[in-house]
Design a protein around this motif. Structure first.
Motif, PDB file in Angstrom:
ATOM      1  N   GLU A 210       3.088   7.432  -2.008  1.00  0.00           N
ATOM      2  CA  GLU A 210       2.596   7.551  -3.383  1.00  0.00           C
ATOM      3  C   GLU A 210       1.752   6.351  -3.742  1.00  0.00           C
ATOM      4  OE1 GLU A 210       2.603   9.694  -5.607  1.00  0.00           O
ATOM      5  OE2 GLU A 210       3.775  11.159  -4.487  1.00  0.00           O
ATOM      6  N   GLN A 211       0.504   6.538  -3.850  1.00  0.00           N
ATOM      7  CA  GLN A 211      -0.320   5.442  -4.336  1.00  0.00           C
ATOM      8  C   GLN A 211      -0.740   5.747  -5.756  1.00  0.00           C
ATOM      9  OE1 GLN A 211      -3.465   4.855  -1.597  1.00  0.00           O
ATOM     10  NE2 GLN A 211      -2.143   3.552  -0.396  1.00  0.00           N
ATOM     11  N   ALA A 212      -1.028   4.690  -6.483  1.00  0.00           N
ATOM     12  CA  ALA A 212      -1.461   4.962  -7.859  1.00  0.00           C
ATOM     13  C   ALA A 212      -2.525   3.973  -8.288  1.00  0.00           C
ATOM     14  CB  ALA A 212      -0.293   4.859  -8.799  1.00  0.00           C
TER      15      ALA A 212
ATOM     16  N   LEU B 109       8.230   7.166  -1.179  1.00  0.00           N
ATOM     17  CA  LEU B 109       7.488   6.344  -2.128  1.00  0.00           C
ATOM     18  C   LEU B 109       6.240   5.745  -1.500  1.00  0.00           C
ATOM     19  CD1 LEU B 109      10.361   4.601  -4.038  1.00  0.00           C
ATOM     20  CD2 LEU B 109       8.718   6.214  -4.945  1.00  0.00           C
ATOM     21  N   ALA B 110       6.317   5.418  -0.208  1.00  0.00           N
ATOM     22  CA  ALA B 110       5.167   4.779   0.429  1.00  0.00           C
ATOM     23  C   ALA B 110       3.950   5.697   0.389  1.00  0.00           C
ATOM     24  CB  ALA B 110       5.508   4.399   1.867  1.00  0.00           C
TER      25      ALA B 110
ATOM     26  N   LEU C 163       5.369  -1.220 -12.590  1.00  0.00           N
ATOM     27  CA  LEU C 163       4.936  -0.097 -11.755  1.00  0.00           C
ATOM     28  C   LEU C 163       4.768  -0.500 -10.296  1.00  0.00           C
ATOM     29  CD1 LEU C 163       2.188   1.659 -13.925  1.00  0.00           C
ATOM     30  CD2 LEU C 163       4.574   2.288 -13.649  1.00  0.00           C
ATOM     31  N   PHE C 164       4.105  -1.619 -10.073  1.00  0.00           N
ATOM     32  CA  PHE C 164       3.673  -1.927  -8.712  1.00  0.00           C
ATOM     33  C   PHE C 164       4.294  -3.194  -8.142  1.00  0.00           C
ATOM     34  CE2 PHE C 164      -0.006  -0.072 -11.048  1.00  0.00           C
ATOM     35  CZ  PHE C 164       0.114   1.202 -10.538  1.00  0.00           C
TER      36      PHE C 164
ATOM     37  N   GLU D 232      -3.144  -4.684  -1.288  1.00  0.00           N
ATOM     38  CA  GLU D 232      -2.650  -3.749  -0.281  1.00  0.00           C
ATOM     39  C   GLU D 232      -2.613  -2.380  -0.949  1.00  0.00           C
ATOM     40  OE1 GLU D 232      -2.320  -5.082   2.534  1.00  0.00           O
ATOM     41  OE2 GLU D 232      -2.203  -7.189   1.981  1.00  0.00           O
ATOM     42  N   GLY D 233      -2.323  -1.349  -0.161  1.00  0.00           N
ATOM     43  CA  GLY D 233      -2.134  -0.036  -0.761  1.00  0.00           C
ATOM     44  C   GLY D 233      -1.068  -0.163  -1.836  1.00  0.00           C
ATOM     45  N   LEU D 234      -1.391   0.349  -3.016  1.00  0.00           N
ATOM     46  CA  LEU D 234      -0.509   0.137  -4.149  1.00  0.00           C
ATOM     47  C   LEU D 234       0.634   1.130  -4.084  1.00  0.00           C
ATOM     48  CD1 LEU D 234      -0.885  -1.895  -6.353  1.00  0.00           C
ATOM     49  CD2 LEU D 234      -2.013  -0.151  -7.679  1.00  0.00           C
ATOM     50  N   SER D 235       1.860   0.666  -4.247  1.00  0.00           N
ATOM     51  CA  SER D 235       2.957   1.615  -4.189  1.00  0.00           C
ATOM     52  C   SER D 235       3.996   1.281  -5.237  1.00  0.00           C
ATOM     53  CB  SER D 235       3.557   1.633  -2.784  1.00  0.00           C
ATOM     54  OG  SER D 235       4.895   1.257  -2.833  1.00  0.00           O
TER      55      SER D 235
ATOM     56  N   ARG E 217       7.141  -7.284  -4.859  1.00  0.00           N
ATOM     57  CA  ARG E 217       6.550  -8.612  -5.011  1.00  0.00           C
ATOM     58  C   ARG E 217       7.397  -9.552  -5.855  1.00  0.00           C
ATOM     59  NH1 ARG E 217       0.920  -9.401  -4.212  1.00  0.00           N
ATOM     60  NH2 ARG E 217      -0.003  -7.673  -3.054  1.00  0.00           N
TER      61      ARG E 217
END
Lengths: 336, 447
Positions: B445-447, B442-443, B116-117, A331-334, B121
């Motif tokens: 912000e992708q990295a 934050l949403a 970080l990600f 998914e889009g990484l956040s 999860r």
């Protein structure tokens, strides 16, 4: 058994496994980098999201592989990296550009973003090409002359194509929808390039090195080795046949076999790798130095082996855990 | 000026390692600061702590990435630039480097992804654990590499057989005489570098009117951490100096600019050491203070460089690097304590936030200067008394080293400029999203 005999073999094996892990793991993320310019702006974010949590650890396998070469076979490290000085420098340039672009592309000002995207793709391609050239130079025993360099460049192009195939396979597995459909197309194109390159390298290697030819083309070794090229051929055929089918099924909304292209490509890499390892062993600098001549003293190797025996299984364990955490479609990484 | 391959190899290695060390210096302590933010959030459920975490973890990710890729360069250059190093002391350097990769590099790199990600999860507890493991990994990495570096400074626990070092006692190799001092000094340096980075960047946001609680939390954390660590660092530095006096007297003589063995040596504030005449020009000093600091006696004896003719480091570089380090340290002490005093009374004055902002990367300057003291101070040896730098150098042609050196320098210049400007840009950008809820922020912000 004599430690001076078996320790170098064990360490050559550990080094081979590290480099194999590197080629497969960083191979797919370098491949995604090579394919990046083909994606749309939105797709690029997903492509990078699919490798974001993994690339740091993937590159650590290179540090371990080169580290093992340095600590277990210091003589060979000096010769090999001295001979490969320029391609190594270019590879490092590529890896540095790519590694920093990962973060800069999303953190820098918007106008700078295309520049970092370009740095990411160019760095990935440069690293892949340089690694292939290093492999090619290594296989000829650093022979001088235009033919040997031509072979090295061929190997460079071949490895870049193989990484692109790994990357496309990874994207087929980790994405969905339009991007997944395009990744199947990229895999089909990368498959031709990889197939041609593996074929060319397989034909050219015994021609470029009488040493290697002598190891393959004697009976009964040749018959015992036959499963390696035949297995590769079967996997190529499987990919060539399954990719168009996968494209049709994917268009119909069914991607249940999306892992197959990546798995088959990993299979090809494994078979090619063991073919190369067989060609080289027990030399570490072809025709010049065996692993026993290049090895460190048993006392140092034993200390490292104890550590490796305890720590490597742990590393494999938490690596598997990390892949499970990010299992499934990217998914889009956040950061949230 | 003509360059021989040894000089070029040293410049290239020095350039790479100088560039590289900037980033681990931040990531070692930043990992623990992030864990602190996480812990405050877990304890108080105050979202502002998590907002601070969310901002600094971006800086951490960027720093870590540059550290990883510049570190890969190092793993190649040990062999390409210094083949004699592994040939002579490979039995010691090999296992220490291997243990660093095995116990630290994989740990930090793997759990970084989750840190970080992985917040959405894994459970909050696992995320905290991942943050801890990354911080722990960076520190373990420092432990091994400092053990090796310190062994090169003060080698013990080995014997030489046929020109190769063989280990007789691993504990003596790892915990060699200078190792505890150097490790403490470096970890504190990392803490101070991060303290001033956090304080400086938060002061920058504060000065721009971005005064949300997350910024206040960061500013307070940075300033208090700095004020706490700087006196500890002065004590640790003093102890490290005494250790150098006992084990590497030539380095100490160069640091203090003492040419001839003397009692009651002055502490030099300024001097131009002159190798040709074996003396200092334009010397300004405080009488007897160097002897007092180093021997803890007014008339204590300091052995001069003359006793180490031909085997002492270049004096001017060591002498001045040392003074730069100490000067930055004194400035840090004054700034940190002043800022604490102001924060305790209320809000920091405008000029204080500007001073803190100016000192955002002051830790880098002090750390580099300190490493120049210890590394140049070890010359002409690569491993003190065992292997000279010239004997370890490679046979790679000078032209090849020069061309790649220029490539690296150009690259590092671009990266350093980009890093500093992006860090400040992140600070400005963070200020613009304050009216949005945290999740929306934050949403995006992708990295």
């Amino acid at each position: 058994m004599n430690a001076e005999l078996w320790l170098p073999v064990v360490f050559a094996g550990l080094m081979a496994i590290s480099l194999l892990a590197y080629v497969i793991l960083d191979g797919y993320d370098l491949g995604v980098g090579i394919l990046l310019p083909l994606g749309s702006e939105a797709e690029r974010d997903t492509m990078i999201a699919s490798i974001g949590p993994f690339w740091d650890a993937n590159e650590t396998w290179l540090v371990l592989g080169v580290g093992l070469l340095l600590v277990a076979f210091p003589l060979a490290h000096g010769i090999i990296l001295g001979e490969l000085y320029l391609p190594v420098a270019l590879m490092l340039l590529g890896l540095i550009l790519r590694g920093v672009a990962f973060d800069f592309r999303v953190k820098a000002r918007d106008p700078h973003r295309p520049w970092w995207n370009a740095a990411f793709a160019a760095g990935s391609l440069l690293a892949a090409l340089s690694q292939g050239v290093m492999l090619g130079r290594y296989l000829t025993g650093f022979a001088p002359g235009a033919a040997a360099w031509g072979f090295a460049l061929l190997a460079g192009a071949g490895l870049a194509a193989a990484y692109a195939l790994l990357g496309a396979g990874w994207l087929i597995m980790k994405t969905r929808g339009a991007l997944q459909a395009r990744a199947i197309g990229w895999a089909r194109r990368a498959l031709y390039g990889t197939g041609l390159a593996v074929l060319a390298v397989s034909i050219a290697t015994p021609l470029a090195s009488a040493h290697i030819a002598a190891k393959w083309f004697v009976l009964p070794d040749f018959l015992l080795l036959l499963p390696l090229p035949l297995g590769s051929l079967a996997l190529f055929a499987l990919l060539a046949l399954s990719l168009p089918r996968l494209a049709r099924r994917q268009a119909a909304g069914n991607d249940s076999l999306c892992w197959l292209p990546f798995a088959a490509t990993v299979g090809i890499v494994l078979l090619s790798f063991w073919g190369l390892a067989y060609s080289v062993f027990p030399d570490i600098v072809i025709g010049r130095l065996t692993i026993w001549q290049a090895a460190s003293s048993p006392e140092a190797l034993r200390v490292i082996l104890w550590g490796a025996a305890v720590v490597l299984p742990t590393i494999v364990g938490y690596t598997v855990y990390a892949y499970r955490v990010f299992w499934g479609k990217a998914e889009g990484l956040s950061y949230s | 000026m003509e360059f021989d391959p040894v000089t070029l190899a040293r410049i290239q290695f020095g350039a790479n390692i100088s560039f590289h060390i900037l980033f681990p210096t931040i990531s070692i302590a930043m990992g623990w600061v992030l864990l602190f933010f996480k812990w405050r959030f877990n304890a108080t459920r105050d979202e502002a702590w998590m907002e601070a975490y969310g901002f600094w973890v971006k800086v951490f990710a960027l720093t870590f990435a540059v550290g990883v890729v510049s570190g890969i360069t190092m793993s190649f250059q040990f062999g390409t630039n210094w083949p004699g190093y592994m040939r002579t002391v490979g039995n010691i350097a090999g296992p220490l480097l291997a243990y660093e990769v095995l116990t630290a590099f994989f740990l930090e790199a793997t759990f970084l992804g989750i840190m970080l990600f992985g917040r959405s999860r894994v459970s909050n507890r696992v995320h905290t654990l991942a943050t801890f493991l990354v911080a722990f990994g960076t520190t373990v990495s420092a432990f091994w590499i400092i053990a090796l570096n310190s062994w090169m400074q003060t080698p013990t626990g080995f014997s030489m057989v046929n020109g190769q070092a063989h280990v007789t006692n691993w504990l003596e190799v790892i915990f060699n005489p200078s190792m505890p001092y150097r490790l403490t000094h470096m970890l504190l340096a990392s803490g101070l570098t991060v303290a001033f980075l956090v304080a400086g960047l938060s002061a920058y946001r504060w000065g721009r009117g971005d005064r949300v609680r997350a910024v206040r939390h960061s500013l307070t954390t940075g300033v208090y951490l700095a004020a706490l660590l700087i006196p500890l660092q002065i004590l640790a530095g003093d102890a490290h100096g005494l250790n150098t006096f006992h084990h590497q007297p030539a380095k100490l003589a160069a640091m203090e600019g003492v040419w001839h063995t003397e009692r009651g040596a002055p502490l030099l504030l300024f001097a131009l050491p002159d190798e040709a005449s074996q003396s200092n020009r334009y010397q300004i000093g405080i009488p007897k203070l160097a002897s007092l600091i180093i021997t803890h006696q007014q008339d204590g004896e300091i052995r001069g460089l003359g006793e180490f003719a031909g085997k002492h480091p270049p004096v001017g570089k060591v002498f001045w690097s040392f003074r730069v380090m100490v000067a930055v340290g004194v400035l840090m002490l004054a700034t940190a304590w002043l800022a604490v005093w102001q924060l305790r009374r209320g809000e920091p004055a405008g000029w204080t936030t500007r001073l803190l902002t100016a000192m955002t990367f002051s830790g880098w300057l002090a750390t580099l200067a300190g490493w120049y003291v210890t590394e140049i101070g070890r010359q002409p040896w690569l491993v003190t008394g065992v292997l000279s730098t010239a004997d370890a150098a490679s046979t790679v042609p000078g032209g090849m080293i020069l061309s790649t050196l220029l490539m690296y320098l150009a690259l590092y210049l671009v990266l350093l400029t980009s890093y500093v400007s992006v860090v400040f840009y992140l600070a400005r950008k963070a200020g613009k999203h304050d009216d949005l809820p945290l999740s929306a922020n934050l949403a995006g912000e992708q990295a």
